[in-house]
Design a protein around this motif. Structure first.
Motif, PDB file in Angstrom:
ATOM      1  N   TYR A 161      -1.529  -1.773  -5.763  1.00 39.34           N
ATOM      2  CA  TYR A 161      -2.967  -2.065  -5.793  1.00 39.34           C
ATOM      3  C   TYR A 161      -3.664  -1.116  -6.761  1.00 39.34           C
ATOM      4  O   TYR A 161      -3.152  -0.023  -7.048  1.00 39.34           O
ATOM      5  CB  TYR A 161      -3.578  -1.884  -4.405  1.00 39.34           C
ATOM      6  N   LYS A 162      -4.846  -1.543  -7.197  1.00 37.80           N
ATOM      7  CA  LYS A 162      -5.599  -0.690  -8.122  1.00 37.80           C
ATOM      8  C   LYS A 162      -6.778  -0.091  -7.368  1.00 37.80           C
ATOM      9  O   LYS A 162      -7.626  -0.833  -6.851  1.00 37.80           O
ATOM     10  CB  LYS A 162      -6.114  -1.556  -9.281  1.00 37.80           C
ATOM     11  N   VAL A 163      -6.805   1.212  -7.326  1.00 39.41           N
ATOM     12  CA  VAL A 163      -7.841   1.852  -6.510  1.00 39.41           C
ATOM     13  C   VAL A 163      -9.232   1.664  -7.117  1.00 39.41           C
ATOM     14  O   VAL A 163     -10.235   1.680  -6.402  1.00 39.41           O
ATOM     15  CB  VAL A 163      -7.498   3.354  -6.296  1.00 39.41           C
ATOM     16  N   ILE A 175      -8.895   8.654  -0.951  1.00 34.68           N
ATOM     17  CA  ILE A 175      -7.433   8.847  -0.981  1.00 34.68           C
ATOM     18  C   ILE A 175      -7.001   9.178  -2.411  1.00 34.68           C
ATOM     19  O   ILE A 175      -6.161  10.057  -2.641  1.00 34.68           O
ATOM     20  CB  ILE A 175      -6.715   7.590  -0.424  1.00 34.68           C
ATOM     21  N   GLY A 195     -10.795   3.549  -0.952  1.00 39.40           N
ATOM     22  CA  GLY A 195      -9.647   4.136  -1.645  1.00 39.40           C
ATOM     23  C   GLY A 195     -10.015   5.356  -2.474  1.00 39.40           C
ATOM     24  O   GLY A 195      -9.158   6.194  -2.759  1.00 39.40           O
ATOM     25  N   CYS A 226       0.690   2.952  -7.057  1.00 39.43           N
ATOM     26  CA  CYS A 226       0.536   1.881  -6.062  1.00 39.43           C
ATOM     27  C   CYS A 226       0.395   0.525  -6.753  1.00 39.43           C
ATOM     28  O   CYS A 226      -0.151   0.428  -7.850  1.00 39.43           O
ATOM     29  CB  CYS A 226      -0.713   2.160  -5.223  1.00 39.43           C
ATOM     30  N   MET A 280       0.856  -1.205   0.000  1.00 39.87           N
ATOM     31  CA  MET A 280       0.000   0.000   0.000  1.00 39.87           C
ATOM     32  C   MET A 280       0.882   1.241   0.000  1.00 39.87           C
ATOM     33  O   MET A 280       1.520   1.565   1.008  1.00 39.87           O
ATOM     34  CB  MET A 280      -0.880   0.026   1.249  1.00 39.87           C
ATOM     35  N   LEU A 281       0.904   1.957  -1.080  1.00 38.84           N
ATOM     36  CA  LEU A 281       1.814   3.104  -1.176  1.00 38.84           C
ATOM     37  C   LEU A 281       1.448   4.218  -0.191  1.00 38.84           C
ATOM     38  O   LEU A 281       2.325   4.834   0.419  1.00 38.84           O
ATOM     39  CB  LEU A 281       1.837   3.658  -2.603  1.00 38.84           C
ATOM     40  N   CYS A 282       0.155   4.466  -0.029  1.00 38.02           N
ATOM     41  CA  CYS A 282      -0.241   5.559   0.887  1.00 38.02           C
ATOM     42  C   CYS A 282       0.244   5.272   2.297  1.00 38.02           C
ATOM     43  O   CYS A 282       0.759   6.155   2.997  1.00 38.02           O
ATOM     44  CB  CYS A 282      -1.753   5.764   0.860  1.00 38.02           C
ATOM     45  N   TYR A 293      -1.079   9.277  -4.646  1.00 35.37           N
ATOM     46  CA  TYR A 293      -0.495   7.987  -4.260  1.00 35.37           C
ATOM     47  C   TYR A 293      -0.917   6.856  -5.203  1.00 35.37           C
ATOM     48  O   TYR A 293      -0.109   6.021  -5.589  1.00 35.37           O
ATOM     49  CB  TYR A 293      -0.962   7.570  -2.854  1.00 35.37           C
ATOM     50  N   CYS A 294      -2.213   6.832  -5.507  1.00 36.00           N
ATOM     51  CA  CYS A 294      -2.782   5.608  -6.086  1.00 36.00           C
ATOM     52  C   CYS A 294      -2.194   5.276  -7.457  1.00 36.00           C
ATOM     53  O   CYS A 294      -2.074   4.108  -7.812  1.00 36.00           O
ATOM     54  CB  CYS A 294      -4.306   5.720  -6.180  1.00 36.00           C
ATOM     55  N   CYS A 339      -7.719  -2.524  -4.073  1.00 36.96           N
ATOM     56  CA  CYS A 339      -7.202  -1.674  -2.991  1.00 36.96           C
ATOM     57  C   CYS A 339      -7.791  -2.166  -1.664  1.00 36.96           C
ATOM     58  O   CYS A 339      -9.014  -2.291  -1.527  1.00 36.96           O
ATOM     59  CB  CYS A 339      -7.632  -0.236  -3.265  1.00 36.96           C
ATOM     60  N   PRO A 340      -6.947  -2.450  -0.667  1.00 36.30           N
ATOM     61  CA  PRO A 340      -7.460  -2.956   0.620  1.00 36.30           C
ATOM     62  C   PRO A 340      -8.492  -2.031   1.261  1.00 36.30           C
ATOM     63  O   PRO A 340      -9.409  -2.507   1.937  1.00 36.30           O
ATOM     64  CB  PRO A 340      -6.200  -3.060   1.488  1.00 36.30           C
ATOM     65  N   PHE A 341      -8.354  -0.722   1.039  1.00 35.02           N
ATOM     66  CA  PHE A 341      -9.350   0.195   1.620  1.00 35.02           C
ATOM     67  C   PHE A 341     -10.743  -0.100   1.052  1.00 35.02           C
ATOM     68  O   PHE A 341     -11.735   0.074   1.743  1.00 35.02           O
ATOM     69  CB  PHE A 341      -8.961   1.656   1.341  1.00 35.02           C
TER      70      PHE A 341
HETATM   71 FE1  SF4 Z   1      -3.612   3.464  -0.854  1.00 36.92          FE
HETATM   72 FE2  SF4 Z   1      -5.372   1.937  -2.177  1.00 36.92          FE
HETATM   73 FE3  SF4 Z   1      -4.422   4.138  -3.303  1.00 36.92          FE
HETATM   74 FE4  SF4 Z   1      -2.828   2.021  -2.933  1.00 36.92          FE
HETATM   75  S1  SF4 Z   1      -4.640   2.123  -4.250  1.00 36.92           S
HETATM   76  S2  SF4 Z   1      -2.310   4.165  -2.539  1.00 36.92           S
HETATM   77  S3  SF4 Z   1      -3.610   1.228  -0.994  1.00 36.92           S
HETATM   78  S4  SF4 Z   1      -5.690   4.029  -1.471  1.00 36.92           S
END
Ligand code: SF4
Ligand code: FAD
Ligand code: DLZ
Length: 509
Positions: free
Chosen positions: A440-442, A428, A425, A438, A345-347, A434-435, A451-453
């Protein structure tokens, strides 16, 4: 013969400290003590310890220059008992003086330690705040809900900040709707002044590095001001260069810009190098001079006159047990990512990296990245509280706990906020860059790259449906969920469960 001992704690370094006002340099002595116990009751970030100890040494030097007799115990003094209480008892015995006076400590733990001393201890009200305990208690009395916004309006009226008679300047109390712009591509503000450590600070850095090298945080770039003179330069710099755009980009986050238009003044205000009043005064003046617009100045003053005072009021009103609150019964341990452990998670990794390197992140990183993740994942709020209390240079329990336990983790069941600060996500992504870099894919709502969020957001809402479905500010999200395809919903919840078991496992697993 010493008449009384004036104790000055590490967050009471104000020239107008009430205990100094009540003292006489020809009859009284000042006691300041660097003690290991205050650095380790939670493991404070080395930059926070350095800030406090170096600021204490500079403050003691200034007191001596102004004619005070100061007894100063250094951390490496072989006779140091390493606790505030034991040092006070020792020095009192040395001077055969039983009368101790100090400004009320800002934290229940230290208030209790001081009042339990076998000495004649007087605690003076800490009048470095706009609202005394009595003013807040009177305001709170009989109210069903305590909301910052209404307290803030009373504070505006009683102080006269941004007021025209009985009316708020510009016709509105709050300009927050103008203050949610996404981050600009080019930030015109270079960030806070990086102060070069002087000899005193270099000594403290060496001491802290040697003693607290197992604490989370680096000391490679210590750039905080440690004197009032430099803190005033930091204030002037903020007013001149950042305040005009403070409001616009207050909620934005950029991976390569740690400060945007934030002031980074909280450490100085909280340890006493700057007064809250002088900071608000110069901000208001910047508006009157046409240097900064109303949305910026009102937004900035609200943080200090509103949020800061409100948080202190809540801390003292709710008492010692507030920090144990756990309304949502969350019990997962704080995951390793908070201590710099690997994560995709980059954020999160950026917020933690910045915390490690500077002991600072701004409000939205604290609330909507690290705080949001802990809340969605169901982490034990007390562990979250201890993390925030340890890792930030500005963290003192009176302000940290209501922000963490209350605003961020909703562990107080709605004392500070009317609903939990949770987001997927999408928030964010809207407020940061950030995304796009990252792993993960928002935009993915489920699947390996989701994205885990996004997964955890719905998991949180479903875990706590009984608590929140009837909250008017959240009901809409439950309606959206109920309209989704049942297979999609089942997959999201199953993937969230699997994610939690893998990334935030309970210790009994
Ligand atoms: Fe954070 Fe999700 Fe964005 Fe990655 S994709 S930076 S985990 S909000
Ligand atoms: P700016 O954005 O420039 O704001 C100006 C000033 O307003 C700050 O210097 C601070 O004095 C005050 N302020 C702003 N927001 C708040 C707030 N929510 N509560 C109290 N004062 C506020 N702040 C602390 O001072 N100490 C803490 O330990 C602390 N812990 C926090 C924990 C969590 C989980 C969250 C969500 C917030 C926390 N805050 C804390 C509030 C806020 O994040 C910091 O005050 C702010 O990030 C400090 O950076 P700054 O000086 O650049 O603030
Ligand atoms: C946070 C801190 C640290 C790390 N060290 C000291 C110290 O050595 N001596 C001191 O007087 N104060 C220190 N502090 C600040 C105290 O913990 C602070 O006064 C309480 O948290 C507030 O009651």
């Amino acid at each position: 013969m010493v008449r009384q001992i004036i104790v000055i704690l590490g967050d009471q370094l104000s020239p107008d400290n009430p205990a100094l006002r009540a003292a006489d340099p020809s009859q009284d002595i000042v006691l300041m003590a660097e003690v290991g116990g205050e650095a380790t009751y939670v493991r404070h970030h080395p930059q926070k310890i350095t800030l406090i100890l170096s600021a204490m040494r500079h403050f003691a030097q200034e007191l001596r220059e102004n004619g005070w007799t100061v007894h100063y115990t250094t951390l490496d003094d072989p006779k140091n008992h390493q606790s505030l209480g034991a040092e006070i008892i020792k020095i009192a015995a040395q001077h055969k003086c039983t009368k101790i006076t100090l400004t009320e400590p800002s934290e229940w733990r230290v208030i209790d330690d001081m009042t339990a001393l076998p000495l004649d201890v007087t605690l003076l009200p800490d009048d470095r705040f706009f609202a005394s305990h009595g003013i807040f208690e009177t305001w709170a009395e009989g109210r069903k809900a305590l909301r910052m916004e209404y307290f803030y309006r009373e504070m505006r009226k009683s102080t006269g900040y941004l007021m025209e008679g009985e009316k708020p300047t510009g016709g509105q109390w709050n300009y927050d709707h103008d203050n949610r712009k996404a981050a600009p591509k080019d930030v015109t503000h270079p960030g806070p002044i990086p102060f070069t450590p002087d000899e005193i600070t270099r000594d403290v850095i060496a001491l802290v590095q040697a003693r607290f090298d197992t604490h989370f945080g680096t000391l490679q770039h210590f750039e905080y001001a440690v004197t009032r003179a430099n803190a005033l330069r930091a204030l002037d710099h903020f007013i001149a260069h950042a305040l005009p755009r403070f409001g616009d980009y207050q909620d934005a986050m950029l991976r390569d810009n740690r400060y945007l238009y934030h002031s980074v003044l909280s450490p100085y205000i909280n340890i006493g190098l700057l007064s809250a009043k002088e900071v608000c005064d110069v901000a208001e003046q910047a508006f009157k001079d046409g240097h900064a617009p109303i949305n910026a100045v009102e937004g900035f003053i609200r943080q200090i006159l509103g949020w800061r005072e409100f948080m202190r009021g809540i801390y003292f009103l709710k008492g010692r047990d507030y920090v144990q609150s756990n309304y949502l019964e969350h019990d997962r341990p704080l995951p390793d990512v908070y201590w710099g452990g690997d994560s995709k998670m980059l954020c999160m990794t950026k917020a933690v990296e910045q915390t490690r390197e500077t002991a600072y992140t701004h409000h939205i990183q604290r609330l909507m990245v690290t705080g949001n993740y802990a809340l969605l994942a169901g982490v034990d709020p007390h562990q979250v509280h201890e993390w925030y209390l340890g890792v930030y240079a500005d963290a003192f329990e009176w302000v940290e706990a209501p922000n963490t336990i209350g605003m961020s983790q909703f562990a107080d069941g709605g004392v500070v906020g009317s609903k939990p600060y949770v987001s997927s996500g999408a928030y964010i992504n809207r407020m940061s860059d950030y995304c796009k870099s990252c792993a993960y894919k928002v935009t993915s709502k489920k699947g390996a790259d989701a994205c885990p969020f996004n997964l955890l957001y719905w998991h949180f809402l479903m875990r706590h449906r009984n608590r929140f479905a009837n909250n008017p500010r959240m009901a809409q999200m439950y309606r959206i969920w109920d309209r989704m395809d049942p297979d999609h919903r089942a997959t999201v919840l199953a993937e969230a469960d699997a994610y939690l078991e893998a990334e935030v496992p309970r210790t009994d697993h």
